[in-house]
Enzyme design. Structure first.
Site, short mmCIF file in Angstrom:
data_model
loop_
_atom_site.label_atom_id
_atom_site.label_comp_id
_atom_site.label_asym_id
_atom_site.label_seq_id
_atom_site.Cartn_x
_atom_site.Cartn_y
_atom_site.Cartn_z
N TYR A 50 41.85 83.76 27.05
CA TYR A 50 40.95 84.22 28.26
C TYR A 50 39.64 83.83 27.92
O TYR A 50 39.03 83.51 27.16
CB TYR A 50 41.04 85.63 27.59
N GLU A 52 37.19 84.40 30.93
CA GLU A 52 36.26 85.13 32.13
C GLU A 52 34.87 84.21 32.20
O GLU A 52 34.06 84.59 30.93
CB GLU A 52 36.11 86.52 32.14
N ASP A 196 39.17 72.31 55.00
CA ASP A 196 40.36 72.74 54.00
C ASP A 196 41.31 71.32 53.95
O ASP A 196 41.78 71.06 54.78
CB ASP A 196 41.08 73.95 54.60
N THR A 222 43.93 72.21 47.58
CA THR A 222 45.05 72.54 46.64
C THR A 222 45.01 71.02 45.91
O THR A 222 44.15 70.11 46.12
CB THR A 222 46.19 72.69 46.98
N LYS A 225 49.40 68.55 46.17
CA LYS A 225 49.95 67.99 47.36
C LYS A 225 49.87 66.50 47.05
O LYS A 225 50.36 65.84 46.15
CB LYS A 225 49.47 68.47 48.61
N ARG A 231 49.77 72.92 40.32
CA ARG A 231 49.65 73.86 41.53
C ARG A 231 48.20 74.61 41.25
O ARG A 231 48.22 75.02 40.33
CB ARG A 231 50.81 74.93 41.47
#
Ligand code: DSN
Length: 418
Positions: A50, A52, A196, A222, A225, A231
């Site tokens: 973790y 954060e 984008d 992203t 692609k 991903r």
């Protein structure tokens, strides 16, 4: 204990999916096959942590290694795209877009984005998406005749709407985007400009598509692609907010919008895999790959044209080919299924000003990133386009049997090394 022994059901389903990926050809424009190095990083123990916050500003202990990994991913992303700032934490492209809206807009602010039917994305203001519910989105489309972006028309709409933000970038537009022209429009109306580039990111880093910098304030993407990483999402931006003199730290606004704005703990294993993919994308071999992606799409387009299958916009400049199949069938869903039967994996897609519903529209979208990763060159793409055309034009049992055999041969020859 290994998965094989501990959970036989999931293990065998993964084996089935490996077999499916090996024996079929993915022509889905947004898919690719990652390297084993990317898979290894993503499947690592980093999933246990973790963290954060951001490097050196974490809310939990034990993040020294994670800090190094995230800092490296940020450094590589900035170098790759020539960006002043990068945030590698968005879990997806959708969340990257959502974070930018949160950073730059107030609820009900006006935004101008491309229509979903003309190649936009749900997160570009669709009424069923949070973007369309929280902000007042207006849309531009493509020219009805040429099916190309018409910058004069976009300017007219922008002057009328006076949006705070203009979104450019698409998911089904086979042509190059002129970011410079978008910036001229944004400047005329005093708007931020966001691109984008989820689809074309790999082409951008390889110089096969114009870079949205320095024209755009913010760029989202992203990583899975054409960029061929895990991903995930990515935000790149300028350091300074040129429209907000009182609070000009744009990088901080973006970071705060991602965490704590819309996300909690980052996916450190995915961030490591992004870093690996960024390193891969810097290599000369990736440049060659991206060039081939475009060459392959052009080679396939020429065949479809010869076969009399209409191409939206009459061709392609990137990795996408959008076929209008309405002349051959009342159902592109059936064509998608026919192609799947023979081992060609595609997706049905709306075409500009489609009269049919998005669930069964008039188009089939094809893309060359994945088959190019498998090693396809123009010769194989010509053959593949001919086989696809045969199925579209005559989906008889005999045709499908014949094509299925050919596809199996191609898939065996251009192996996936998983
Ligand atoms: N699902 C992606 C695509 O196929 O283009 C967009 O999110």
């Amino acid at each position: 204990m290994k998965l094989k022994n501990q959970d036989k059901k999931i293990y065998s389903l993964i084996q089935k999916e490996i077999k499916r990926q090996k024996e079929t050809l993915s022509l889905i424009a947004s898919e690719n096959y990652v390297s084993e190095a990317v898979l290894e990083a993503q499947g690592s123990c980093l999933t246990n942590k973790y963290s954060e916050g951001y490097p050196k500003k974490r809310y939990y202990a034990g993040n020294e290694v994670i800090d190094n990994i995230e800092s490296l991913a940020i450094k590589r992303a900035k170098e790759l795209f020539g960006a002043e700032h990068a945030n590698v934490q968005p879990h997806s492209g959708s969340q990257a877009n959502e974070a930018v809206y949160l950073a730059l807009l107030n609820p009900k602010d006006k935004v101008l984005g491309i229509d979903l039917f003309c190649g936009g994305h749900l997160t570009h203001g669709s009424s069923v998406n949070i973007s369309g519910k929280f902000y007042k989105f207006y849309t531009y489309g493509v020219d009805k005749k040429t099916e190309l972006l018409n910058y004069k028309e976009i300017e007219k709409i922008a002057l009328k709407v006076k949006p705070k933000l203009i979104v450019c970038g698409t998911t089904a537009y086979p042509r190059a985007i002129d970011f410079k022209k978008f910036r001229v429009i944004a400047d005329k109306v005093g708007a931020y400009l966001m691109a984008d580039i989820a689809h074309i990111a790999g082409l951008v880093v390889a110089g096969e598509h114009e870079n949205p910098f320095p024209h755009c304030d913010v760029v989202t993407s992203t990583t899975h692609k054409t960029l061929r990483g895990p991903r995930g999402g990515l935000i790149l931006c300028k350091k300074t907010d040129r429209l907000d003199k009182k609070n000009p730290d744009l990088a901080k606004k973006i970071d705060t919008a991602v965490f704590p704005g819309i996300q909690g703990g980052p996916l450190d294993h995915v961030i490591a895999a992004k870093a690996v993919a960024f390193l891969e994308a810097k290599k000369p071999v990736f440049k060659k790959y991206a060039k081939q992606v475009v060459k392959n799409a052009k080679a396939m387009s020429e065949i479809f044209q010869k076969e009399g299958i209409r191409l939206v916009s009459g061709g392609t400049d990137n990795h996408i080919i959008l076929l209008d199949v309405s002349e051959f069938s009342d159902s592109s869903k059936k064509i998608q299924n026919d192609l799947e039967e023979v081992g060609i994996i595609t997706n049905r897609n709306t075409i500009p000003y489609d009269k049919r519903s998005p669930f069964d529209p008039s188009g089939i979208r094809l893309g060359t990133p994945a088959i190019t990763t498998r090693g396809f060159k123009e010769k194989e793409c010509v053959l593949l386009a001919k086989l696809i055309s045969e199925v579209i034009k005559n989906p008889s049992k005999a045709t499908k049997q014949k094509v299925k055999k050919e596809i199996k041969k191609l898939a065996c020859k251009f192996k996936l090394n998983y």
